[in-house]
Design a protein around this motif. Sequence first.
Motif, PDB file in Angstrom:
ATOM      1  N   ALA A   1      82.338  28.111  41.649  1.00 30.97           N
ATOM      2  CA  ALA A   1      80.913  27.421  41.981  1.00 30.97           C
ATOM      3  C   ALA A   1      79.999  28.634  42.327  1.00 30.97           C
ATOM      4  O   ALA A   1      78.774  28.667  41.786  1.00 30.97           O
ATOM      5  N   ALA A   2      80.408  29.932  42.745  1.00 35.14           N
ATOM      6  CA  ALA A   2      79.509  31.052  42.748  1.00 35.14           C
ATOM      7  C   ALA A   2      79.294  31.294  41.546  1.00 35.14           C
ATOM      8  O   ALA A   2      77.965  31.748  41.344  1.00 35.14           O
ATOM      9  N   GLU A   3      79.966  31.700  40.472  1.00 38.30           N
ATOM     10  CA  GLU A   3      79.686  31.888  39.133  1.00 38.30           C
ATOM     11  C   GLU A   3      78.632  30.829  38.539  1.00 38.30           C
ATOM     12  O   GLU A   3      77.776  31.260  37.767  1.00 38.30           O
ATOM     13  N   ALA A   4      78.921  29.724  38.712  1.00 39.60           N
ATOM     14  CA  ALA A   4      78.096  28.661  38.253  1.00 39.60           C
ATOM     15  C   ALA A   4      76.679  28.919  38.554  1.00 39.60           C
ATOM     16  O   ALA A   4      75.625  28.503  37.875  1.00 39.60           O
ATOM     17  N   GLY A   5      76.604  29.214  39.894  1.00 38.05           N
ATOM     18  CA  GLY A   5      75.065  28.977  40.562  1.00 38.05           C
ATOM     19  C   GLY A   5      74.626  30.337  40.453  1.00 38.05           C
ATOM     20  O   GLY A   5      73.523  30.451  41.077  1.00 38.05           O
ATOM     21  N   ASN A   6      75.489  31.450  39.938  1.00 41.01           N
ATOM     22  CA  ASN A   6      74.902  32.834  39.927  1.00 41.01           C
ATOM     23  C   ASN A   6      74.438  33.272  41.508  1.00 41.01           C
ATOM     24  O   ASN A   6      73.489  33.920  41.587  1.00 41.01           O
TER      25      ASN A   6
ATOM     26  N   GLY B   1      68.142  31.443  38.629  1.00 40.30           N
ATOM     27  CA  GLY B   1      67.446  32.340  37.754  1.00 40.30           C
ATOM     28  C   GLY B   1      66.652  33.441  38.125  1.00 40.30           C
ATOM     29  O   GLY B   1      66.376  34.512  37.493  1.00 40.30           O
ATOM     30  N   THR B   2      67.053  33.673  39.657  1.00 47.28           N
ATOM     31  CA  THR B   2      66.174  34.956  40.226  1.00 47.28           C
ATOM     32  C   THR B   2      67.198  36.060  40.278  1.00 47.28           C
ATOM     33  O   THR B   2      68.315  36.093  39.574  1.00 47.28           O
ATOM     34  N   ASP B   3      66.508  37.248  40.920  1.00 44.04           N
ATOM     35  CA  ASP B   3      67.498  38.432  40.983  1.00 44.04           C
ATOM     36  C   ASP B   3      68.124  38.367  42.101  1.00 44.04           C
ATOM     37  O   ASP B   3      68.671  39.514  42.499  1.00 44.04           O
ATOM     38  N   TRP B   4      68.616  37.179  42.756  1.00 44.19           N
ATOM     39  CA  TRP B   4      69.359  37.227  44.037  1.00 44.19           C
ATOM     40  C   TRP B   4      70.767  37.941  44.034  1.00 44.19           C
ATOM     41  O   TRP B   4      70.995  38.769  44.697  1.00 44.19           O
ATOM     42  N   LEU B   5      71.143  37.490  43.018  1.00 45.36           N
ATOM     43  CA  LEU B   5      72.695  37.870  42.985  1.00 45.36           C
ATOM     44  C   LEU B   5      72.835  39.639  42.349  1.00 45.36           C
ATOM     45  O   LEU B   5      73.217  40.302  43.090  1.00 45.36           O
TER      46      LEU B   5
END
Length: 546
Positions: free
Chosen positions: A235-240, A330-334
């Motif tokens: 889930a984390a990787e799918a949502g970035n 698509g942001t720089d959050w991760l």
Amino acid sequence: MNPSTAFATVVVDELIRSGVREAVLAPGSRSTPLALALAAADRDGRLRLHVRIDERTAGFLAIGLIRGTGLPVPVVTTSGTAVANLYPAVLEASHSGLPLVVLSADRPPELRGTGANQTTDQLKVFGDAVRLFHEIGTPSKQVGQVAYWRSQVARAVSTAVGARTADPGPVQLNCPLVEPLVPTDDGDWPEPLDGRTTGPWTSVHATGAQPSAVAPGPKTVVVAGDGASQAARLAAEAGNWPLFAEPSSRARTGPAVISTYRLLLAATSIGEEIERVIVFGHPTLSRPISKLLARPEVEVIVVAPTGLWPDAAHRAASVVTGLEVIGTDGTDWLDRWQHADQIARAAMDKVLTGGLSGPLVAAVLGEVVGADGMLVVASSNAVRDLDLAPVVPIRTVANRGLAGIDGTLSTAVGAALANAGATYALVGDLAFLHDYNGLVIGPAEPRPDLRIVVLNDNGGGIFATLEQGGGDHADYFERVFGTPHNVDLAALCAATGTPHQKVETADQLREVLARTVAGIDVVEVRVDRSAHRALHAELHQAVSQL
């Protein structure tokens, strides 16, 4: 064949048909028929039997076997206090969702309340901690008994594994047995003892549920508590999204993992930007996580495939059975979390370059165990030290259902017996002393390849990092929280013939841990309990300056 022998023969056969491959037995008289049937199944290679003289050890050995295999494991006791000694393991199994099957032998019902030896009321002795309780009727020589016995065993095992409910956990079958308790020549049984041609008596199928869709939008993090599984990572990787994964989550791997999340949440401002948290598993380790989940402005979504869900702060906005991520942030959050994690890790490493400490030992152990190994970690400081270590995709086992230190060595032995390769354990000195009986293993019993690393700070080191460790409580701290014991662990190990070695430097620790694991041995690392509070303050300060 007498009724008690017939009963035990059928029950053990049905357990095996229902998927049981390991069983644990504590010796006793009233449980003799079950003991003999288990021994016969072990002799025939149908299951592997483990015998322990202490019921507490037996219960947690079964917990370890379950954690190692994922399969249901029965534990058999005699009547009386023997049954009550399983309670800690039953509670851990209940809160961790582990399929522990308690077969408690009992005297016939007519002996209850009469003062008969080793006779007490064992009905629902574990209360609501078990998913199912059933007292088997006293075995008698009549047609219909075999179907009754087999159907009850099949029902109990299917309930334990959560086949219909997706809510696995412990079950108890109370088994009143009448004399004779050993095989006798009583003529033929009035019906065949055989089960179905293949499989269990009753085949139980799972129910289905549709996953819920979650889209990007709010600044989201994924929290993976104990037992979360790879679903949290996916889930984390799918949502970035950033992934805050506890060591026993089974999700602490992949590019989204933030290894220093606890310190970043506690010591920096980036955590204040979080707007949504998706929770998998049972988060128990971190006060910063608890505070995050309690913030009223944060949306909390709990993913819980069972009927129960964690929500200690009472803030969950929704509880879903499964999750489908339908877009990517698509942001720089991760990226920002990953950058902060890298800087925090470097700052932590500088602090930990001094003498031996819990976090340093956990990091070294993680290096040695590696991705192919298994690590059993005790509650209290040990698992928190591991939580601060660099991320290595270790298969980690921990009793986090109630986060107790009891039964840790027995859990480790069980997990190691189920593991195909070398297994390691990281425990504190109190956890080691609490379950020292776990090292008492008879000469005929299977022995695992297990290396136990003991962080010995001569007492309750975790309390030094909590409010109790502050100066206001110094007058009472040592006696009621620090609880020094001054026990010679080498002498205890010698009493059971367990090899022991004490190490004093990180290089020596690496050297000792790199040796082949053959049988059970103990590596003792002495650490200074008085330095714990200052060390954690220094780590916090180092990260806060990022």
